[in-house]
Structures are given as C-alpha cells and as structure tokens.
Motif scaffolding. Sequence first.
Motif, PDB file in Angstrom:
ATOM      1  N   HIS A   1       0.928  -1.248   0.072  1.00  0.00           N
ATOM      2  CA  HIS A   1      -0.003   0.160   0.104  1.00  0.00           C
ATOM      3  C   HIS A   1       0.899   1.230  -0.053  1.00  0.00           C
ATOM      4  CE1 HIS A   1      -3.919  -1.846   0.928  1.00  0.00           C
ATOM      5  NE2 HIS A   1      -3.292  -2.837   1.429  1.00  0.00           N
ATOM      6  N   ARG A   2       0.435   2.129  -0.814  1.00  0.00           N
ATOM      7  CA  ARG A   2       1.294   3.547  -1.049  1.00  0.00           C
ATOM      8  C   ARG A   2       0.085   4.413  -0.559  1.00  0.00           C
ATOM      9  NH1 ARG A   2       5.886   4.906  -3.580  1.00  0.00           N
ATOM     10  NH2 ARG A   2       5.836   3.066  -4.588  1.00  0.00           N
ATOM     11  N   LEU A   3       0.671   5.381   0.466  1.00  0.00           N
ATOM     12  CA  LEU A   3      -0.381   6.256   0.905  1.00  0.00           C
ATOM     13  C   LEU A   3       0.134   7.686   0.896  1.00  0.00           C
ATOM     14  CD1 LEU A   3      -1.146   4.109   3.835  1.00  0.00           C
ATOM     15  CD2 LEU A   3      -3.083   5.254   2.986  1.00  0.00           C
ATOM     16  N   ALA A   4      -0.437   8.524   0.043  1.00  0.00           N
ATOM     17  CA  ALA A   4       0.012   9.954   0.128  1.00  0.00           C
ATOM     18  C   ALA A   4      -0.195  10.646   1.330  1.00  0.00           C
ATOM     19  CB  ALA A   4      -0.775  10.636  -1.145  1.00  0.00           C
ATOM     20  N   ALA A   5       0.334  11.851   1.320  1.00  0.00           N
ATOM     21  CA  ALA A   5       0.162  12.638   2.609  1.00  0.00           C
ATOM     22  C   ALA A   5      -1.347  12.888   2.803  1.00  0.00           C
ATOM     23  CB  ALA A   5       0.836  14.099   2.390  1.00  0.00           C
ATOM     24  N   ALA A   6      -1.623  12.831   4.061  1.00  0.00           N
ATOM     25  CA  ALA A   6      -2.991  13.100   4.723  1.00  0.00           C
ATOM     26  C   ALA A   6      -3.972  11.877   4.276  1.00  0.00           C
ATOM     27  CB  ALA A   6      -3.713  14.385   4.320  1.00  0.00           C
ATOM     28  N   GLU A   7      -3.458  10.765   3.711  1.00  0.00           N
ATOM     29  CA  GLU A   7      -4.473   9.697   3.720  1.00  0.00           C
ATOM     30  C   GLU A   7      -4.433   8.748   4.585  1.00  0.00           C
ATOM     31  OE1 GLU A   7      -4.813   8.841  -1.185  1.00  0.00           O
ATOM     32  OE2 GLU A   7      -3.067   7.927  -0.140  1.00  0.00           O
ATOM     33  N   ARG A   8      -5.350   7.830   4.802  1.00  0.00           N
ATOM     34  CA  ARG A   8      -5.673   6.889   5.754  1.00  0.00           C
ATOM     35  C   ARG A   8      -5.834   5.539   5.280  1.00  0.00           C
ATOM     36  NH1 ARG A   8     -10.103   9.255   9.577  1.00  0.00           N
ATOM     37  NH2 ARG A   8      -8.597  10.997   9.387  1.00  0.00           N
ATOM     38  N   LEU A   9      -5.652   4.468   6.231  1.00  0.00           N
ATOM     39  CA  LEU A   9      -5.979   3.238   5.864  1.00  0.00           C
ATOM     40  C   LEU A   9      -6.697   2.470   6.759  1.00  0.00           C
ATOM     41  CD1 LEU A   9      -5.625   0.733   3.503  1.00  0.00           C
ATOM     42  CD2 LEU A   9      -3.466   0.526   4.696  1.00  0.00           C
ATOM     43  N   THR A  10      -7.616   1.816   6.677  1.00  0.00           N
ATOM     44  CA  THR A  10      -8.506   0.947   7.751  1.00  0.00           C
ATOM     45  C   THR A  10      -8.078  -0.408   7.424  1.00  0.00           C
ATOM     46  OG1 THR A  10     -10.176   2.876   7.913  1.00  0.00           O
ATOM     47  CG2 THR A  10     -10.674   0.678   8.970  1.00  0.00           C
TER      48      THR A  10
ATOM     49  N   SER B   1       6.282   7.616   7.156  1.00  0.00           N
ATOM     50  CA  SER B   1       5.915   7.528   8.531  1.00  0.00           C
ATOM     51  C   SER B   1       4.606   7.840   8.773  1.00  0.00           C
ATOM     52  CB  SER B   1       6.698   8.667   9.255  1.00  0.00           C
ATOM     53  OG  SER B   1       6.496   9.739   8.828  1.00  0.00           O
ATOM     54  N   GLY B   2       4.045   7.389   9.832  1.00  0.00           N
ATOM     55  CA  GLY B   2       2.786   7.288  10.132  1.00  0.00           C
ATOM     56  C   GLY B   2       2.372   7.077  11.560  1.00  0.00           C
ATOM     57  N   SER B   3       1.110   7.188  12.076  1.00  0.00           N
ATOM     58  CA  SER B   3       0.578   6.531  13.218  1.00  0.00           C
ATOM     59  C   SER B   3      -0.405   5.582  12.989  1.00  0.00           C
ATOM     60  CB  SER B   3      -0.108   7.829  14.113  1.00  0.00           C
ATOM     61  OG  SER B   3      -1.258   8.313  13.444  1.00  0.00           O
ATOM     62  N   LEU B   4      -0.495   4.855  13.847  1.00  0.00           N
ATOM     63  CA  LEU B   4      -1.280   3.455  13.585  1.00  0.00           C
ATOM     64  C   LEU B   4      -2.109   3.603  15.070  1.00  0.00           C
ATOM     65  CD1 LEU B   4      -2.056   0.998  11.961  1.00  0.00           C
ATOM     66  CD2 LEU B   4      -0.591  -0.409  13.645  1.00  0.00           C
ATOM     67  N   GLN B   5      -3.381   3.571  15.111  1.00  0.00           N
ATOM     68  CA  GLN B   5      -4.139   3.794  16.162  1.00  0.00           C
ATOM     69  C   GLN B   5      -4.823   2.232  16.125  1.00  0.00           C
ATOM     70  OE1 GLN B   5      -7.886   6.182  15.819  1.00  0.00           O
ATOM     71  NE2 GLN B   5      -7.461   6.481  18.003  1.00  0.00           N
TER      72      GLN B   5
ATOM     73  N   THR C   1      -1.228   9.041   7.931  1.00  0.00           N
ATOM     74  CA  THR C   1       0.064   9.737   7.513  1.00  0.00           C
ATOM     75  C   THR C   1       0.045  11.117   6.965  1.00  0.00           C
ATOM     76  OG1 THR C   1       2.116   9.326   6.193  1.00  0.00           O
ATOM     77  CG2 THR C   1       0.012   8.737   5.228  1.00  0.00           C
ATOM     78  N   GLU C   2       0.929  11.850   7.618  1.00  0.00           N
ATOM     79  CA  GLU C   2       0.847  13.300   7.132  1.00  0.00           C
ATOM     80  C   GLU C   2       1.922  13.579   5.797  1.00  0.00           C
ATOM     81  OE1 GLU C   2      -1.033  15.684   8.560  1.00  0.00           O
ATOM     82  OE2 GLU C   2      -1.947  14.057   9.825  1.00  0.00           O
ATOM     83  N   GLN C   3       3.043  12.723   5.779  1.00  0.00           N
ATOM     84  CA  GLN C   3       3.826  12.823   4.882  1.00  0.00           C
ATOM     85  C   GLN C   3       3.779  11.873   3.635  1.00  0.00           C
ATOM     86  OE1 GLN C   3       7.026  15.079   5.671  1.00  0.00           O
ATOM     87  NE2 GLN C   3       5.972  16.084   7.255  1.00  0.00           N
TER      88      GLN C   3
END
Length: 114
Positions: free
Chosen positions: A35-44, A59-63, A93-95
């Motif tokens: 998975h390639r996520l751009a800035a400000a995207e999210r994945l559930t 980088s990103g945050s995982l909840q 992810t923000e970046q």
Amino acid sequence: MSRPTDHLVRTASIEAGKLDLSTLSGLSRLGLDLHRLAAAERLTVPAGSERFLYVLEGSGSLQVQPTAGESTATLDSGDFVTLAPLETAELRTEQGIVILLGEAAGTGSGAASP
C-alpha cells in the motif's frame, strides 16, 4: 531467479496506491499487499485474521482498537507491527507512507480499505 527484470515491479505506476503482491508473485498463501498512501491519507484494517504491517518508507501513526482499550503507535521506516484477529487499526500519514500488509495463511488478502 534467472532474470531479475522478470520479477521487477515498478510501484510508481500503482493505481489506487495498492498492489496485490500475492497474486503478482503466485504466492497466494502469503497474503501480502503493498500500500502506498499519499500525504493526509488513511487506511483502515478491519478485524479478521492475524495481520502484520511492515513500513518500507515514510512515517505515520497507527491507532489500534482491541476489545479492551485503544492504543496509538508512531511508525517509521523499518517498523514491524502485528495485529491480533480481534483488533482493528487505522493508519494515518501526514507525509506519505509505503507499507506491506500481510495476513495469516489461508485467510486471503485485500481486507484493508482506504
């Protein structure tokens, strides 16, 4: 591998930020998706089987929301996270971030949703 170019995948041309590596490689029992996520995207990542995430870059945050409580982890390149069957997760992810998302054998892949 006799010819490395036969196995080369140019991920820059991925549409919708996801590539089913299991189907591409013929190793369907691995249940791997890139998975390639751009800035400000999210994945559930919904509950299901045992799963893992490996951060290739970014980088990103995982909840994570287990049955009792909730936790958040900051992820960077090279980080590896496992998820129990009852846990759901949301990656933000923000970046931008590129991850491998894997599932336990025999459960199939592609459970995650954007």
